[in-house]
Write a protein that holds these residues in place. Structure first.
Motif, PDB file in Angstrom:
ATOM      1  N   SER A 117      49.400  41.620  37.419  1.00 39.41           N
ATOM      2  CA  SER A 117      48.024  41.127  37.320  1.00 39.41           C
ATOM      3  C   SER A 117      48.052  39.618  37.170  1.00 39.41           C
ATOM      4  O   SER A 117      48.804  39.086  36.353  1.00 39.41           O
ATOM      5  N   VAL A 118      47.220  38.950  37.968  1.00 42.29           N
ATOM      6  CA  VAL A 118      47.148  37.500  37.954  1.00 42.29           C
ATOM      7  C   VAL A 118      45.695  37.098  37.760  1.00 42.29           C
ATOM      8  O   VAL A 118      44.813  37.556  38.488  1.00 42.29           O
ATOM      9  N   ASN A 119      45.453  36.239  36.766  1.00 36.42           N
ATOM     10  CA  ASN A 119      44.101  35.738  36.536  1.00 36.42           C
ATOM     11  C   ASN A 119      43.790  34.635  37.538  1.00 36.42           C
ATOM     12  O   ASN A 119      44.611  33.750  37.767  1.00 36.42           O
ATOM     13  N   LEU A 120      42.599  34.689  38.128  1.00 36.08           N
ATOM     14  CA  LEU A 120      42.143  33.646  39.043  1.00 36.08           C
ATOM     15  C   LEU A 120      41.117  32.772  38.349  1.00 36.08           C
ATOM     16  O   LEU A 120      40.230  33.280  37.661  1.00 36.08           O
ATOM     17  N   PRO A 127      54.942  44.362  47.642  1.00 33.45           N
ATOM     18  CA  PRO A 127      53.879  45.048  48.371  1.00 33.45           C
ATOM     19  C   PRO A 127      52.523  44.708  47.741  1.00 33.45           C
ATOM     20  O   PRO A 127      52.373  44.724  46.518  1.00 33.45           O
ATOM     21  N   ALA A 128      51.552  44.395  48.579  1.00 29.64           N
ATOM     22  CA  ALA A 128      50.234  43.955  48.104  1.00 29.64           C
ATOM     23  C   ALA A 128      49.596  44.950  47.145  1.00 29.64           C
ATOM     24  O   ALA A 128      48.870  44.552  46.234  1.00 29.64           O
ATOM     25  N   LYS A 129      49.879  46.239  47.300  1.00 26.90           N
ATOM     26  CA  LYS A 129      49.247  47.243  46.438  1.00 26.90           C
ATOM     27  C   LYS A 129      49.644  47.098  44.964  1.00 26.90           C
ATOM     28  O   LYS A 129      49.020  47.668  44.086  1.00 26.90           O
ATOM     29  N   TYR A 130      50.695  46.305  44.694  1.00 26.30           N
ATOM     30  CA  TYR A 130      51.115  46.096  43.312  1.00 26.30           C
ATOM     31  C   TYR A 130      50.575  44.795  42.718  1.00 26.30           C
ATOM     32  O   TYR A 130      50.870  44.474  41.575  1.00 26.30           O
ATOM     33  N   LEU A 131      49.784  44.064  43.495  1.00 28.86           N
ATOM     34  CA  LEU A 131      49.185  42.826  43.009  1.00 28.86           C
ATOM     35  C   LEU A 131      47.718  43.063  42.691  1.00 28.86           C
ATOM     36  O   LEU A 131      46.967  43.594  43.509  1.00 28.86           O
ATOM     37  N   GLU A 132      47.323  42.675  41.495  1.00 31.72           N
ATOM     38  CA  GLU A 132      45.938  42.811  41.065  1.00 31.72           C
ATOM     39  C   GLU A 132      45.425  41.447  40.640  1.00 31.72           C
ATOM     40  O   GLU A 132      46.023  40.794  39.788  1.00 31.72           O
TER      41      GLU A 132
END
Length: 167
Positions: free
Chosen positions: A12-15, A39-44
């Motif tokens: 998880s990355v805060n924007l 894999p993009a599915k593991y990035l939130e």
């Protein structure tokens, strides 16, 4: 961590508002995913509700564009800003994180119980997972379970820990 055998972990990355407005954000994230082979599915991507509401139309457009990469979007601190059911429907967040202000003592506060039940029902109606932030006791965790809250996090289980301790 995946190479060390710790399994498939989500990141998880805060924007920030500035990042959300960056025209190159999608290409930057795409390049990072390629370089790291994550894999993009593991990035939130996590955004606070107030960031989204600063420019809801632009934010929703950007987030929907980013979701085309296959990543997930999470609305953090839900309920503390200017909650809008319309943007939740349009954005289709993957996760709604309920602010700890609504969780603290939920097991004894009828108003909080009603608010959190409504948030969870709203999230479920948009197929979003729910996360209760700031759980500090068994009674809070038990009550949230009766509301079908998907995930609870907080000091009841563990404070934030250094990476070395996590590993």
């Amino acid at each position: 961590w995946q190479e060390q055998g710790l399994g498939q972990l989500n990141l998880s990355v805060n924007l920030s508002p500035r990042q959300l407005r960056d025209d190159n954000l999608k290409s930057l994230i795409s390049a990072i995913l390629t370089r790291t082979q994550l894999p993009a599915k593991y990035l939130e991507l996590e955004l606070t509700e107030s960031i989204i509401m600063e420019d809801s139309i632009g934010a929703i457009h950007t987030l929907n564009d980013l979701k085309q990469l296959g990543l997930k979007v999470s609305v953090d601190d839900f309920g503390t800003g200017y909650s809008s059911m319309m943007y939740l429907q349009t954005m289709q967040a993957d996760e709604i994180k309920i602010d700890l202000a609504f969780i603290r003592n939920i097991h004894i506060d009828k108003t909080k119980q009603n608010i959190v039940a409504a948030i969870i029902e709203l999230a479920h109606s948009t197929n979003a997972h729910t996360v209760a932030e700031g759980v500090e006791c068994q009674e809070e965790a038990d009550y949230l379970a009766t509301l079908n809250c998907h995930i609870a996090q907080g000091y009841y289980w563990s404070p934030a820990i250094p990476m070395k301790d996590f590993e």
